[in-house]
Design a protein around this motif. Structure first.
Motif, PDB file in Angstrom:
ATOM      1  N   ILE A  80      51.236  12.283  51.997  1.00  0.00           N
ATOM      2  CA  ILE A  80      52.329  11.362  51.685  1.00  0.00           C
ATOM      3  C   ILE A  80      52.474  11.139  50.187  1.00  0.00           C
ATOM      4  CG2 ILE A  80      52.428  10.224  53.921  1.00  0.00           C
ATOM      5  CD1 ILE A  80      50.654   8.027  52.814  1.00  0.00           C
ATOM      6  N   VAL A  81      51.371  11.121  49.470  1.00  0.00           N
ATOM      7  CA  VAL A  81      51.362  11.072  48.008  1.00  0.00           C
ATOM      8  C   VAL A  81      50.179  11.916  47.562  1.00  0.00           C
ATOM      9  CG1 VAL A  81      52.486   8.805  47.705  1.00  0.00           C
ATOM     10  CG2 VAL A  81      50.031   8.932  48.079  1.00  0.00           C
ATOM     11  N   PRO A  82      50.059  12.220  46.268  1.00  0.00           N
ATOM     12  CA  PRO A  82      48.990  13.134  45.857  1.00  0.00           C
ATOM     13  C   PRO A  82      47.591  12.730  46.328  1.00  0.00           C
ATOM     14  CG  PRO A  82      50.535  12.861  44.066  1.00  0.00           C
ATOM     15  CD  PRO A  82      50.984  11.929  45.153  1.00  0.00           C
ATOM     16  N   LEU A  83      47.318  11.457  46.457  1.00  0.00           N
ATOM     17  CA  LEU A  83      45.948  11.050  46.787  1.00  0.00           C
ATOM     18  C   LEU A  83      45.752  10.576  48.220  1.00  0.00           C
ATOM     19  CD1 LEU A  83      44.726   9.181  43.584  1.00  0.00           C
ATOM     20  CD2 LEU A  83      43.963  11.379  44.467  1.00  0.00           C
ATOM     21  N   ALA A  84      46.769  10.622  48.992  1.00  0.00           N
ATOM     22  CA  ALA A  84      46.622  10.081  50.343  1.00  0.00           C
ATOM     23  C   ALA A  84      47.309  10.945  51.392  1.00  0.00           C
ATOM     24  CB  ALA A  84      47.178   8.667  50.401  1.00  0.00           C
ATOM     25  N   GLY A  90      43.475   8.004  58.241  1.00  0.00           N
ATOM     26  CA  GLY A  90      43.936   7.875  56.868  1.00  0.00           C
ATOM     27  C   GLY A  90      42.924   8.565  55.969  1.00  0.00           C
ATOM     28  N   ILE A  91      43.387   9.381  55.050  1.00  0.00           N
ATOM     29  CA  ILE A  91      42.489  10.215  54.242  1.00  0.00           C
ATOM     30  C   ILE A  91      42.783  10.024  52.767  1.00  0.00           C
ATOM     31  CG2 ILE A  91      41.825  12.607  53.727  1.00  0.00           C
ATOM     32  CD1 ILE A  91      42.771  13.312  56.587  1.00  0.00           C
ATOM     33  N   LEU A  92      41.727   9.842  51.979  1.00  0.00           N
ATOM     34  CA  LEU A  92      41.862   9.835  50.519  1.00  0.00           C
ATOM     35  C   LEU A  92      41.513  11.214  50.018  1.00  0.00           C
ATOM     36  CD1 LEU A  92      40.249   6.622  48.987  1.00  0.00           C
ATOM     37  CD2 LEU A  92      42.625   7.350  48.892  1.00  0.00           C
ATOM     38  N   ALA A 144      39.137   7.416  57.481  1.00  0.00           N
ATOM     39  CA  ALA A 144      38.902   6.422  58.527  1.00  0.00           C
ATOM     40  C   ALA A 144      40.104   6.441  59.450  1.00  0.00           C
ATOM     41  CB  ALA A 144      38.734   5.031  57.922  1.00  0.00           C
ATOM     42  N   TYR A 162      37.155   4.213  66.957  1.00  0.00           N
ATOM     43  CA  TYR A 162      37.172   4.115  65.488  1.00  0.00           C
ATOM     44  C   TYR A 162      36.449   5.320  64.900  1.00  0.00           C
ATOM     45  CZ  TYR A 162      38.527  -0.719  66.380  1.00  0.00           C
ATOM     46  OH  TYR A 162      39.184  -1.836  66.816  1.00  0.00           O
ATOM     47  N   PHE A 191      35.018   7.182  61.204  1.00  0.00           N
ATOM     48  CA  PHE A 191      34.701   7.095  59.773  1.00  0.00           C
ATOM     49  C   PHE A 191      34.008   8.393  59.399  1.00  0.00           C
ATOM     50  CE2 PHE A 191      33.949   3.137  62.040  1.00  0.00           C
ATOM     51  CZ  PHE A 191      34.890   2.301  61.471  1.00  0.00           C
ATOM     52  N   LEU A 233      31.546   9.680  62.180  1.00  0.00           N
ATOM     53  CA  LEU A 233      31.000   8.777  63.186  1.00  0.00           C
ATOM     54  C   LEU A 233      32.166   8.290  64.031  1.00  0.00           C
ATOM     55  CD1 LEU A 233      28.760   6.989  64.448  1.00  0.00           C
ATOM     56  CD2 LEU A 233      29.386   5.246  62.775  1.00  0.00           C
ATOM     57  N   ALA A 273      33.107   5.783  67.067  1.00  0.00           N
ATOM     58  CA  ALA A 273      32.611   4.661  67.862  1.00  0.00           C
ATOM     59  C   ALA A 273      33.695   4.254  68.844  1.00  0.00           C
ATOM     60  CB  ALA A 273      32.239   3.495  66.960  1.00  0.00           C
TER      61      ALA A 273
END
Lengths: 178, 175
Positions: free
Chosen positions: B55-59, B96-98, B107, B126, B128, B148, B150
């Motif tokens: 969506i943007v360079p870092l995400a 969601g990814i950085l 996460a 969930y 992570f 992980l 859960a």
């Protein structure tokens, strides 16, 4: 951009908070061995068997942290000692009363498991997978496990019967968390 | 749970619309799922698909679907061995990814259905983890992830450590 950069860690923390202390949790197997061999014969009164899960260390260790019951089984080898096929059911009596009549079992108890058909003079081995599919009163046993953990079980069949259960076992998988 | 998933998917769809500065990929992955503190499940295989949207360079956000076949577990109960067939677990959700170079934390949230003889249960799931992306060619890359998972219900959870290797193909890349 800065907002997005912090979004993932914030999301992760929010998810952790929403989930509570789920990381300190697990699934534990609780079992209770029934008397073996256990012979039950139709008659005025029936031989119930006492089940007290408080004799299981796995149960007492996690009882105060018990959140849910995830799996159940009643395993063993059911032998029909008569030449006539038997349709076997297991009933649960919350009061843990023993030596009840069939009418009393049906009035005070809950049908827990069955039917299991055992041909005359043969043995049906019931393992964990097969047993799990035979529960019809799952909630009654869950309530007992989440309650005092003490109840009685009656193995019965229609009409006149004579059955022997060998290596009988009540198994439950409980989910516990701090 | 459905509301959260719905909102997240809506946000993902909206962000995809505003994020043509990024790109869209499709990927497939496979690996192992290792139950953690579960006395009734063994190690099993895992595979699935994912659709990352830059969506943007870092995400990035990505929708995913996976299925795993957890292994059988034999437990000794009162001197008698009893084997329980492992659960088949189907999970879908959003991560969601950085994106920070090769390594990236992520996460996510989703829904996991555990199914085995006599038992079928749906959990909120969930996720992570940490991934590592290796570009192979202009549109192809390989991802190695440790995660992980859960699966939470009624205040407790079934936890799995998932190790996967995947490939991704960029189907839409915008400058």
């Amino acid at each position: 951009m800065r907002t997005l950069r912090t979004a993932v860690p914030v999301l992760a923390l929010a998810a952790l908070a929403a989930a509570g202390c789920f990381l300190i949790s697990g699934q534990f197997v609780v079992n209770h061995a029934l008397p073996t061999p256990l012979t039950v014969v139709s008659g005025a009164t029936l031989a119930g068997t006492d089940v007290d899960l408080n004799t299981s260390s796995s149960y007492t260790d996690h009882k105060d942290k018990l959140k849910r019951v995830e799996d159940l089984a009643l395993t063993g080898d059911f032998h029909n000692n008569t030449p006539t096929a038997a349709t076997v059911d297991v009933w649960l009596v919350k009061s843990a009363a023993l030596n009840l009549s069939l009418a009393q079992v049906q009035a005070q108890g809950t049908r827990l498991w069955g039917p299991l058909t055992v041909a005359g003079n043969t043995t049906e081995s019931v393992d964990w997978d097969r047993s799990a599919k035979l529960f019809v009163g799952r909630q009654a046993l869950i309530d007992e496990i989440q309650g005092d953990g003490h109840f009685s079980l009656y193995v019965i069949a229609g009409g006149s019967f004579n059955l022997t259960l060998t290596d009988g076992m009540v198994i439950a998988v409980i989910g516990a968390a701090n | 749970m459905r509301r959260i998933l719905g909102l997240t998917l809506a946000a993902m769809a909206l962000s995809a619309g505003t994020a043509v500065a990024g790109g869209v990929s499709v990927g497939a992955f496979g690996g192992m799922s290792l139950p953690i503190v579960q006395e009734d499940q063994g190690n099993g295989s895992l595979y699935g698909v994912r659709v990352p949207v830059q969506i943007v360079p870092l995400a990035r956000v990505e929708g995913f679907w996976s299925t795993s076949a957890l292994g059988d577990k034999t437990v000794d109960v009162g001197g008698i061995s009893q084997t329980r067939t492992g659960s088949d677990v189907t999970t879908f959700g959003v991560n969601g990814i950085l994106t920070m170079g090769g390594f990236y934390p992520f996460a996510g949230i989703g829904s996991a259905k555990f199914k085995r003889d006599g038992v079928e249960d749906t959990f909120t799931s969930y996720h992570f983890g940490l991934g590592f992306n290796i570009p192979l060619a202009p549109k192809f890359s390989v991802d190695l992830r440790g995660e992980l998972q859960a699966a939470v219900k009624d205040g407790t959870s079934r936890k799995m450590g998932n190790l996967t290797l995947g490939v991704s193909y960029d189907i839409l890349t915008m400058p």
